[in-house]
Scaffold this active site. Sequence first.
Site, PDB file in Angstrom:
ATOM      1  N   LYS A 198       0.818  -1.214   0.000  1.00  0.00           N
ATOM      2  CA  LYS A 198       0.000   0.000   0.000  1.00  0.00           C
ATOM      3  C   LYS A 198       0.859   1.275   0.000  1.00  0.00           C
ATOM      4  CE  LYS A 198      -3.985  -2.095  -0.072  1.00  0.00           C
ATOM      5  NZ  LYS A 198      -3.624  -3.452  -0.538  1.00  0.00           N
TER       6      LYS A 198
HETATM    7  C1  LIG Z   1      -9.690  -2.918  -1.902  1.00  0.00           C
HETATM    8  C2  LIG Z   1      -9.074  -3.613  -0.728  1.00  0.00           C
HETATM    9  N1  LIG Z   1      -9.786  -3.738   0.400  1.00  0.00           N
HETATM   10  C3  LIG Z   1      -9.273  -4.322   1.491  1.00  0.00           C
HETATM   11  C4  LIG Z   1      -8.014  -4.847   1.498  1.00  0.00           C
HETATM   12  C5  LIG Z   1      -7.531  -5.545   2.727  1.00  0.00           C
HETATM   13  O1  LIG Z   1      -6.535  -4.847   3.382  1.00  0.00           O
HETATM   14  P1  LIG Z   1      -5.684  -5.627   4.519  1.00  0.00           P
HETATM   15  O2  LIG Z   1      -4.791  -6.588   3.817  1.00  0.00           O
HETATM   16  O3  LIG Z   1      -4.950  -4.547   5.229  1.00  0.00           O
HETATM   17  O4  LIG Z   1      -6.672  -6.312   5.394  1.00  0.00           O
HETATM   18  C6  LIG Z   1      -7.226  -4.748   0.357  1.00  0.00           C
HETATM   19  C7  LIG Z   1      -5.860  -5.310   0.391  1.00  0.00           C
HETATM   20  O5  LIG Z   1      -5.219  -5.620  -0.536  1.00  0.00           O
HETATM   21  C8  LIG Z   1      -7.772  -4.119  -0.795  1.00  0.00           C
HETATM   22  O6  LIG Z   1      -7.066  -4.014  -1.929  1.00  0.00           O
END
Ligand SMILES: Cc1ncc(COP(=O)(O)O)c(C=O)c1O
Length: 399
Positions: A198
């Site tokens: 990210k």
């Molecule tokens: C659109 C979206 N939502 C949620 C997430 C989930 O994030 P995390 O891995 O921090 O839980 C991601 C992760 O890649 C994502 O791309």
Amino acid sequence: MITATGTRTAFLPFARPMIEVEDVDEVADVLRSEWLTAGPRTQKLELAVAEATGAPAALALSSGTAGMHAALVALGVRPGAAVITTPMTFCATAHVIEHIGARPVFVDVEPDTLNLDPERVAQVLADGRHDVGAILPVHYGGHPVELDRLLALARDAGVPVVEDAAHAFGATYRGVPIGQVEPDDGDRAVSFSLYATKNVTSGEGGVLTGAEPLVRACRPWILHGITRDSWERYGPRGAWEYDVLEPGFKYNLSDLAAALGESQVRRWRSFQQRRTEIAARYSAQLAALDEIDTPVARPHVVPAWHLYPIRLRLDALTIDRGEFIEQLRRRNIGTSVHFIPVPALSYYRHRYGFDRDALPVTAAESERLISLPIYPRMTDEDVDDVVAAIRDTLAGHRR
Ligand SMILES: Cc1ncc(COP(=O)(O)O)c(C=O)c1O
């Protein structure tokens, strides 16, 4: 560098974090301090995110997924309710709806931004077929969703909004940073991911922003429902006694991860500037290629440029998207796809079906998407190598 055969000499990965000496020093300081779990560094990360976004309050968690889950619970979304969301997302967005025993209702996206289409949301709210308990939009690729319209619809329908801002740290909508909510708006929460790829990262992690009472309500719930967190129990002014109010989850973030996250948040502006330059360089060069559609940026937003998703004009090519990706890989360019639509994934397809006629934009656009590498470490030459590899691939596969 590209060779005469159109191939880079070294593989260009799809994503790389921007880890610098100061990040290493911050994490080393935490190790030396011997306070490893959630404590003062986690609090500093929360303050840094609140300051960067202008949010009234922020809560650090172990992931962006945890943030969305906590928000849905805190906002009182009931089991059995329908939650309107986008099919153009990572499975986590839909999983949290399942986790609370609710049901995702996938609504189609806008053709240009690939964000949840507010007009289609309005139709679903108006037709009354679903007992809608919340709306869960995603700022796809870091381009903000049409918040004014979506928030007005939610307000009129009396349903809360949880924004999946996994891609959107640093983005603004009509001049307002994503993550900022009115201090008296208790019906809205925004979840950022600090996952390794990210825009700012803590390796794994997330931050939820919202009104202060909402964030306060989430705090015990992300640490087993315990009334005092570890710092309050084992820190210098700690007290041993605690109570458990509910069977909460274990979603807290460690100080180790938070120190990295905060160090990154301090530099978000320079990261964002470089991402914006890379996007502009891609767009300027790819505009000349008839077979490629480039991503949009609406005039009233500043995108975070987490992704740079191009779309292939498949009718002009002799190869499909999968083969195009393979051709780029052979030229040492890493790419990815965002996303396989969630309702096309086995669990969701078997449970709810993937009605392509009900999701025409998603069905058509998802098959021609390729995400190109975009991250601050990339040089202009790296960008030019990607474009050269695309040109070279097109040269051999035009219809
Ligand atoms: C659109 C979206 N939502 C949620 C997430 C989930 O994030 P995390 O891995 O921090 O839980 C991601 C992760 O890649 C994502 O791309």
